[in-house]
Design a protein around this motif. Structure first.
Motif, PDB file in Angstrom:
ATOM      1  N   GLY A 205      25.022  11.243  -9.524  1.00 38.79           N
ATOM      2  CA  GLY A 205      24.763   9.811  -9.376  1.00 38.79           C
ATOM      3  C   GLY A 205      23.912   9.524  -8.152  1.00 38.79           C
ATOM      4  N   ILE A 206      24.232  10.188  -7.036  1.00 31.80           N
ATOM      5  CA  ILE A 206      23.448  10.005  -5.812  1.00 31.80           C
ATOM      6  C   ILE A 206      22.024  10.515  -6.022  1.00 31.80           C
ATOM      7  CG2 ILE A 206      23.222  10.699  -3.394  1.00 31.80           C
ATOM      8  CD1 ILE A 206      26.299  10.838  -3.297  1.00 31.80           C
ATOM      9  N   GLY A 207      21.904  11.699  -6.627  1.00 30.86           N
ATOM     10  CA  GLY A 207      20.584  12.267  -6.886  1.00 30.86           C
ATOM     11  C   GLY A 207      19.756  11.390  -7.806  1.00 30.86           C
ATOM     12  N   TYR A 208      20.404  10.817  -8.814  1.00 31.92           N
ATOM     13  CA  TYR A 208      19.718   9.913  -9.757  1.00 31.92           C
ATOM     14  C   TYR A 208      19.111   8.730  -9.015  1.00 31.92           C
ATOM     15  CZ  TYR A 208      19.561   6.262 -13.420  1.00 31.92           C
ATOM     16  OH  TYR A 208      19.187   5.239 -14.254  1.00 31.92           O
ATOM     17  N   TRP A 209      19.895   8.124  -8.122  1.00 36.59           N
ATOM     18  CA  TRP A 209      19.405   6.959  -7.376  1.00 36.59           C
ATOM     19  C   TRP A 209      18.273   7.347  -6.437  1.00 36.59           C
ATOM     20  CZ3 TRP A 209      18.877   5.541  -2.288  1.00 36.59           C
ATOM     21  CH2 TRP A 209      18.607   4.184  -2.053  1.00 36.59           C
ATOM     22  N   VAL A 210      18.430   8.454  -5.729  1.00 37.93           N
ATOM     23  CA  VAL A 210      17.401   8.877  -4.766  1.00 37.93           C
ATOM     24  C   VAL A 210      16.083   9.188  -5.476  1.00 37.93           C
ATOM     25  CG1 VAL A 210      16.748  10.701  -3.143  1.00 37.93           C
ATOM     26  CG2 VAL A 210      19.046   9.736  -3.056  1.00 37.93           C
ATOM     27  N   VAL A 211      16.157   9.947  -6.555  1.00 35.89           N
ATOM     28  CA  VAL A 211      14.935  10.341  -7.272  1.00 35.89           C
ATOM     29  C   VAL A 211      14.212   9.122  -7.827  1.00 35.89           C
ATOM     30  CG1 VAL A 211      14.047  11.557  -9.290  1.00 35.89           C
ATOM     31  CG2 VAL A 211      15.705  12.671  -7.806  1.00 35.89           C
TER      32      VAL A 211
END
Length: 373
Positions: A205-211
């Motif tokens: 979820g964090i990676g999705y938002w950052v990307v």
């Protein structure tokens, strides 16, 4: 600017809230029509939230829903409808189970191998639809639906005893995985264990938002989803973005079954949960493709699943939860369209008011100039 941001937040929240309210009301109407209390079933399900074992079950189930919904959301951001998440998820879990049963490495190597197996399997299966779309113009909806059916047949073949299948009574399994591939859970005492890979869902979820929000690739992805023509004019290759989005969506989908596979069942069998990919579509819609919104939607879906069995003990059909899930999806589509139309009308009125104010101000300035002469 602050007023504009408040309106954006209001529009983002209004859709899910309206959808949930409408779904609860319609479910109550269904209960009244069947001669049952429209309040008691919901009270019973809300009561289940106070039990620690139900809380653990909800979190575990939500982790799988969340990963599947993220896979769907990536496609939505690119204006792609990856309806094949269910096939990608099942094949990813099965191939990881087969590798885990036939390869024995130290845990530091075994776990990454299983994760990579699931990711590559899901990405490969979704990539087929991506290649067909960019090279032949085949709709990803049609391609992924057919690939779901093919995935079912592939799984049936891999379950054959002379391939990778291991019969346990009447159950088809892939055999138990080596313990080096098991991931210990977070002990909650008598309530049970939270899957260790719940943390993977959080990281995704964090990676999705950052990307999506902090990288050039994420900007290109969102721009291509909004308008491929405009994105191409700015130097973005729309075909490359379509294929990339399908590969990433499939790769994440392949991970959706690993929390339960590595944390509980340690084998892929007939009892392995199915349909998670299709539920991910409704969860992504309700969460508006936002990592935080999807998290709340996944928890809501998991609560409906895990709290509804209590209804059987009080004379209610637990299928009321399934009815609610279906009504939520229908309400989401209708409410989001209604909110979008409302937002457009507000924006048009605001722009009209600003233009009128500018026109009046211009006339006043002209009058002052004439008077000054």
């Amino acid at each position: 600017m602050k007023k504009f941001n408040r309106e954006r937040v209001l529009l983002a929240v209004a859709g899910p809230v309206i959808a949930l309210a409408v779904a609860f009301v319609l479910s109550a109407i269904v209960l009244v029509a069947s001669g049952k209390s429209p309040v008691e079933p919901f009270a019973l399900m809300f009561e289940q939230l106070s039990f620690s074992d139900i809380q653990v079950l909800i979190i575990n189930q939500a982790s799988m829903y969340y990963i599947a919904a993220l896979a769907v959301a990536i496609g939505f951001r690119m204006n792609l409808f990856n309806i094949g998440v269910d096939g990608q998820y099942q094949l990813g879990a099965m191939l990881a189970a087969i590798v885990g049963a036939h390869v024995a490495l130290p845990a530091a190597l075994q776990v990454p191998l299983l994760l990579l197996t699931a990711v590559l399997t899901g990405a490969f299966w979704a990539g087929i639809a991506g290649v067909l779309k960019v090279t032949r113009g085949v709709s990803e909806v049609v391609a992924t639906i057919m690939l779901n059916a093919i995935a079912t047949s592939v799984i049936a073949y891999l379950w054959l005893p002379n391939v990778f299948g291991v019969k346990v009574g009447n159950n088809n399994t892939t055999g138990e995985m080596h313990e080096s591939g098991w991931i210990p859970g977070i002990g909650m005492g008598a309530a049970g264990e939270i899957y260790g890979l719940v943390l993977l869902a959080v990281l995704l979820g964090i990676g999705y938002w950052v990307v999506l929000n902090r990288t050039r690739f994420g900007f290109d992805l969102r721009a291509s989803g909004a308008s491929q023509t405009a994105a191409a004019a700015s130097g973005v290759d729309p075909k490359r973005m379509v294929l990339s989005a399908m590969l990433i969506s499939g790769g994440i989908a392949g991970l959706a079954g690993l929390p339960i596979l590595l944390g509980d069942t340690h084998t892929y069998s007939l009892n392995f949960p199915t349909g998670i990919g299709f539920l991910g579509i409704g969860i992504a819609l309700l969460g508006r493709n936002s990592p935080v919104g999807i998290a709340f939607a996944a928890l809501l879906w998991a609560w409906l699943d895990k709290a509804s069995p209590e209804l059987d003990f009080h004379g209610y059909d637990k299928e009321i939860a399934v009815i609610m899930q279906g009504l939520i999806v229908l309400s989401v589509v209708v409410s989001y369209e209604a909110v979008r139309e409302w937002g457009l009308r507000r924006q048009q009125r605001r722009v009209g008011a600003e233009l009128a104010a500018g026109h009046v101000l211009g006339n006043n300035n002209t009058t002052k100039e004439v008077a000054g002469r």
